[in-house]
Design a protein around this motif. Structure first.
Motif, PDB file in Angstrom:
ATOM      1  N   HIS A   1      -6.160  -5.505   0.698  1.00  0.00           N
ATOM      2  CA  HIS A   1      -5.974  -4.535   1.775  1.00  0.00           C
ATOM      3  C   HIS A   1      -6.875  -4.960   2.921  1.00  0.00           C
ATOM      4  O   HIS A   1      -8.087  -5.074   2.754  1.00  0.00           O
TER       5      HIS A   1
ATOM      6  N   ALA B   1       0.835  -1.193   0.000  1.00  0.00           N
ATOM      7  CA  ALA B   1       0.000   0.000   0.000  1.00  0.00           C
ATOM      8  C   ALA B   1       0.868   1.240   0.000  1.00  0.00           C
ATOM      9  O   ALA B   1       2.063   1.195   0.243  1.00  0.00           O
TER      10      ALA B   1
ATOM     11  N   ILE C   1      -3.542   4.151  -5.627  1.00  0.00           N
ATOM     12  CA  ILE C   1      -4.165   3.483  -4.498  1.00  0.00           C
ATOM     13  C   ILE C   1      -5.124   4.473  -3.865  1.00  0.00           C
ATOM     14  O   ILE C   1      -4.716   5.522  -3.377  1.00  0.00           O
TER      15      ILE C   1
ATOM     16  N   SER D   1       2.647  -2.734   5.646  1.00  0.00           N
ATOM     17  CA  SER D   1       1.865  -1.914   4.726  1.00  0.00           C
ATOM     18  C   SER D   1       0.357  -2.058   4.888  1.00  0.00           C
ATOM     19  O   SER D   1      -0.409  -1.252   4.376  1.00  0.00           O
ATOM     20  N   GLY D   2      -0.100  -3.139   5.553  1.00  0.00           N
ATOM     21  CA  GLY D   2      -1.531  -3.401   5.611  1.00  0.00           C
ATOM     22  C   GLY D   2      -2.026  -4.137   4.389  1.00  0.00           C
ATOM     23  O   GLY D   2      -3.233  -4.290   4.192  1.00  0.00           O
ATOM     24  N   VAL D   3      -1.092  -4.613   3.558  1.00  0.00           N
ATOM     25  CA  VAL D   3      -1.427  -5.359   2.358  1.00  0.00           C
ATOM     26  C   VAL D   3      -1.027  -6.816   2.555  1.00  0.00           C
ATOM     27  O   VAL D   3      -0.011  -7.124   3.178  1.00  0.00           O
TER      28      VAL D   3
ATOM     29  N   LYS E   1      -8.578   1.853   0.351  1.00  0.00           N
ATOM     30  CA  LYS E   1      -8.059   0.490   0.438  1.00  0.00           C
ATOM     31  C   LYS E   1      -8.261  -0.268  -0.860  1.00  0.00           C
ATOM     32  O   LYS E   1      -8.325  -1.498  -0.877  1.00  0.00           O
TER      33      LYS E   1
END
Length: 262
Positions: free
Chosen positions: A153, A20, A83, A234-236, A86
């Motif tokens: 995400h 992300a 991006i 990254s939250g990905v 999300k």
């Protein structure tokens, strides 16, 4: 699906690490092996970079092992976009590959989440209207290319599965559904830690021939499993391993490297 070199490229995209947006640029690299019945048939390397709210991904794919004796396919794949929240929002996707002396291209352009242009070389042949399911006016809105389609995400591993992704590969529109299967762990170069495995369902929507045995098998009988791991902080979450049951055996994609490089 899975009958052409480009379809192999699209499948390899399900094993692609991404990230992300972040305040500082980020780069990641993944190296994968595709095996069939225990034999290596292809290799792929993907590199991705992210700066602000933009992303770019570049990959190479090539036949390997015994597969080179029958189909010496080589190709490059690229994707770029932004991006938003999300969601990955692609702007351009391109796959260039050669199989022997035959060169082929798939080029897709997007705007505001919708496909605006598709170029396929060589151009597809004439379709039989009695058996072909054409693309409808709304089929190409809010869709993702073969790379962006597999980037998840989520707030945690617990929230990775339980979603449907609209996928477009330049000809076919399909829905990919992810449902929770199990949690686990894995260790490869660049990553050692927790994973979550989702069962993947496949539903062709448009841009395909009715009655095609390979598609019917994927839809009704194939067991497809995708294992996700987090990409840094990254939250990905991205696939680190995938298995696809086909009419003649199981295709396995596995990462040998899955890491941040800066």
């Amino acid at each position: 699906m899975l009958r052409t070199p480009y379809a192999l490229c699209a499948l390899l995209a399900t094993a692609l690490p991404n990230a992300a947006a972040a305040a500082a640029p980020q780069s990641f690299k993944g190296e994968y092996t595709v095996s069939f019945l225990g034999l290596s048939v292809a290799r792929a390397t993907f590199s991705s970079s992210y700066q602000g709210d933009t992303y770019s991904i570049n990959g190479t794919v090539s036949a390997a092992g015994l597969a080179k004796l029958f189909d010496d396919t080589k190709g490059t794949i690229s994707s770029k976009g932004i991006i938003s929240g999300k969601r990955m929002q692609p702007q351009a996707f391109r796959a260039d590959y050669t199989s022997g002396k035959k060169a082929s291209v798939v080029d897709i352009r997007f705007a505001n989440g919708a496909v605006t242009a598709t170029k396929v070389v060589p151009a597809p042949g004439k379709r039989d209207p009695k058996s072909w399911v054409p693309l409808g006016a709304g089929d190409l809105s809010s869709v993702l290319d073969p790379m962006a389609a597999t980037v998840i995400h989520a707030d945690s591993l617990d929230n990775v599965c339980g979603r449907t992704v609209k996928f477009y590969d330049g000809e076919m529109r399909a829905d990919l559904t992810l449902t929770y299967a199990a949690k686990g762990s894995i260790s490869v170069q660049g990553y050692k830690g927790d994973t979550v495995t989702c069962r993947m369902g496949f539903e062709p929507v448009a841009g395909y021939r009715k009655g095609r045995k390979a598609l019917n098998y994927l839809k009704n009988r194939s067991k497809m499993m995708v294992t996700f791991a987090p990409v840094g902080q990254s939250g990905v979450y991205a696939p680190i391993r995938a298995t696809v049951g086909t009419q003649i055996g199981t295709l396995t994609i596995s990462a040998g490297r899955f890491e941040a490089i800066n």
